[in-house]
Design an enzyme around this catalytic site. Structure first.
Site, PDB file in Angstrom:
ATOM      1  N   GLU A  85      -0.790   0.440   9.901  1.00 59.77           N
ATOM      2  CA  GLU A  85      -0.117   1.248   8.858  1.00 59.77           C
ATOM      3  C   GLU A  85      -0.422   2.742   9.053  1.00 59.77           C
ATOM      4  O   GLU A  85      -1.588   3.154   9.087  1.00 59.77           O
ATOM      5  CB  GLU A  85      -0.571   0.780   7.467  1.00 59.77           C
ATOM      6  N   LYS A 279      -4.701  -3.959  -2.857  1.00 59.86           N
ATOM      7  CA  LYS A 279      -4.127  -3.920  -1.496  1.00 59.86           C
ATOM      8  C   LYS A 279      -4.558  -2.625  -0.808  1.00 59.86           C
ATOM      9  O   LYS A 279      -4.890  -2.607   0.378  1.00 59.86           O
ATOM     10  CB  LYS A 279      -2.606  -4.039  -1.576  1.00 59.86           C
ATOM     11  N   ASP A 295     -13.813 -12.075  10.211  1.00 64.44           N
ATOM     12  CA  ASP A 295     -12.706 -12.949   9.815  1.00 64.44           C
ATOM     13  C   ASP A 295     -12.025 -12.364   8.567  1.00 64.44           C
ATOM     14  O   ASP A 295     -12.497 -12.531   7.448  1.00 64.44           O
ATOM     15  CB  ASP A 295     -13.295 -14.339   9.525  1.00 64.44           C
ATOM     16  N   HIS A 392       2.634   9.684   3.232  1.00 66.86           N
ATOM     17  CA  HIS A 392       3.140   8.509   3.937  1.00 66.86           C
ATOM     18  C   HIS A 392       4.248   8.886   4.906  1.00 66.86           C
ATOM     19  O   HIS A 392       4.246   8.489   6.058  1.00 66.86           O
ATOM     20  CB  HIS A 392       3.730   7.536   2.903  1.00 66.86           C
TER      21      HIS A 392
HETATM   22  C1  MEV Z   1      -0.174   1.252   0.538  1.00 67.98           C
HETATM   23  O1  MEV Z   1      -0.496   0.579   1.707  1.00 67.98           O
HETATM   24  C2  MEV Z   1      -1.300   1.167  -0.457  1.00 67.98           C
HETATM   25  C3  MEV Z   1      -1.022   1.771  -1.824  1.00 67.98           C
HETATM   26  O2  MEV Z   1       0.143   1.193  -2.399  1.00 67.98           O
HETATM   27  C4  MEV Z   1      -2.229   1.482  -2.690  1.00 67.98           C
HETATM   28  C5  MEV Z   1      -2.060   1.864  -4.158  1.00 67.98           C
HETATM   29  O3  MEV Z   1      -0.950   1.856  -4.657  1.00 67.98           O
HETATM   30  O4  MEV Z   1      -3.099   2.102  -4.779  1.00 67.98           O
HETATM   31  C6  MEV Z   1      -0.771   3.252  -1.732  1.00 67.98           C
END
Ligand code: MEV
Length: 437
Positions: A85, A279, A295, A392
């Site tokens: 990513e 995430k 792992d 991003h």
């Molecule tokens: C993107 O990989 C992760 C985010 O969505 C985490 C978040 O929203 O806190 C930017």
């Protein structure tokens, strides 16, 4: 088309590739070339990779980057991260640098206990089973001595074995619930070997006891470690006076801190947000887990179970403002190893552990938790200030440029142009199309 195949695993690597190329591609030669382009030119190294799994045809590359300037408990670390990513390593590096001038990251190992279970049924008297278990308990330790000897020399071993009555969940269901200390190894093989021996001991002793004299039976269903390790826990934290939070994009540190805490509180109470919040944490966690040959499926499963430990999925991190001090922290369960498994087999994994200065498993837990917290901080900082897309899309620009196979000259022009204006997929496409007119 019928794509079923018999005896595939017995084919040679060349035959397997031929089959794939002919079966699924209108241009088999092109497919074969792609597969071969990703082979390592060093045949021995390629063979090493081939033998990690069955039916290997080639390698799938993931970029390995490093995020420097992580000040952890007063010592600087450069953290290797394997991830595809675009923005993750950049965000980690930025968060590391930011906190390095604000006291750095502090970590604590809360506990390092691993868990394994023998799941079995018994259709007789529960009280009889309990006293039988107490009587034979020393035998579980005795009969696993050949397995535990080395681990004990390293300071680990079996911590305890308990009989658990689970009949309220399932008819006749019991467990041997065992806890382990596995020091610098993740311990999966060690734990599973111990558990299978416990199962044999249990069956053998039950057969020779009065537990089954009237036709009752002890039936072992399975013996396996648990990837849920709520007592193998690490905490990572950053903290500083609110006014020190000020920086570019943070003109009003008090407002920033309050908004940040609110963003965390939303993830504490709202599962839809909590999943995305976590995430973001796992972006950092998994990247280090992968780079160090651990792992990530086990870690993912365990961490998310921990996030739901109170009955509702919630944020793994927390934040507060107290006496004008901003504190942001997380606690996650991590069963990691820095010896055994891939750590001694994969040359790049070894290299990554060298970059981390050969950490113990506990030190790696601390580093991984810090990477998760840094990533979470970077995401929340963007989300509560500029929004996430700016950073991003800047990172994503390269992906779009590559998609269009831009020449060096085009690449330069695109990058200069998008330094000043917002990157969107359509704006980049339009710009490239205009360039090429
Ligand atoms: C993107 O990989 C992760 C985010 O969505 C985490 C978040 O929203 O806190 C930017």
């Amino acid at each position: 088309m019928n794509n079923a195949v018999a005896g595939f695993s017995k084919l040679s690597k060349k035959e397997k590739i031929n089959w794939i190329a002919n079966e699924y591609f209108s241009n088999p030669e092109e497919a074969q070339n792609i597969i071969r382009n990703y082979w390592n030119t060093d045949e021995k190294l390629q063979q090493l990779h081939d033998e990690f799994i069955e039916n290997t045809i080639t390698n799938l590359y993931i970029p390995l980057g490093v995020a420097p300037n992580f000040l952890i408990n007063g010592k600087y670390k450069t953290i290797p991260m394997a991830i595809e990513e675009s923005s993750v390593v950049a965000a980690a590096s930025k968060a590391a640098k930011y906190w390095s001038t604000r006291g750095g990251f502090k970590t604590t190992i809360i506990n390092t206990e691993k868990i394994g279970q023998v799941h079995f049924t018994y259709n007789g008297d529960a009280e009889k089973l309990k006293s039988f278990f107490e009587e034979i308990k020393p035998k579980f330790f005795l009969e696993t001595q050949s397995i535990t000897k080395n681990m004990q020399q390293r300071g680990g071993g079996i911590l305890d074995i308990k009989l658990k009555d689970k009949r309220s969940l399932l008819e006749n269901y019991y467990q041997l619930h065992a806890t382990f200390e596995t020091k610098d190894s993740m311990g999966a093989n060690f734990i599973n070997s111990c558990l299978e021996q416990f199962a044999s001991t249990l069956k053998e002793e039950a057969r020779n006891s009065d537990l089954t004299e009237s036709g009752e039976a002890v039936e072992v269903i399975m013996s396996i470690l648990s990837n849920y390790v709520p007592n193998c826990l690490v905490r990572a934290e950053v903290s500083c006076p609110i006014e020190e939070l000020a920086e570019k994009h943070i003109d009003d540190p008090k407002e920033f801190a309050e908004r940040f805490v609110q963003a965390v509180q939303i993830a504490e109470v709202e599962p839809f947000r909590a999943v995305t919040h976590n995430k973001g944490i796992m972006n950092g966690v998994d990247a280090v887990i992968l780079a160090t040959g651990n792992d990530f499926r086990a870690v993912e499963a365990g961490v998310h179970a921990y996030a739901a430990k109170n009955g509702q999925y919630a944020s793994l991190s927390h934040a507060k403002i107290e006496d004008e001090i901003f504190t942001f922290w997380l606690e996650i369960p991590l069963a990691l190893g820095t010896v055994g498994g891939l750590t001694s087999l994969h040359p790049l994994v070894k290299l990554c552990l060298d970059i981390l200065e050969k950490p113990s498993a506990q030190e790696l837990m601390e580093i991984v938790a810090v990477a998760g917290l840094a990533q979470n901080f970077a995401a929340l900082r963007s989300l509560t200030t500029t929004g996430i897309q700016e950073g991003h899309m800047k990172m994503h620009l390269n992906n779009i440029i590559n998609q269009f196979e831009a020449t060096d000259e085009e690449r330069q022009l695109i990058k200069t142009h998008f330094k000043k204006i917002a990157v969107t997929h359509s704006a980049v496409v339009e710009f490239i199309e205009n360039l090429r007119k």
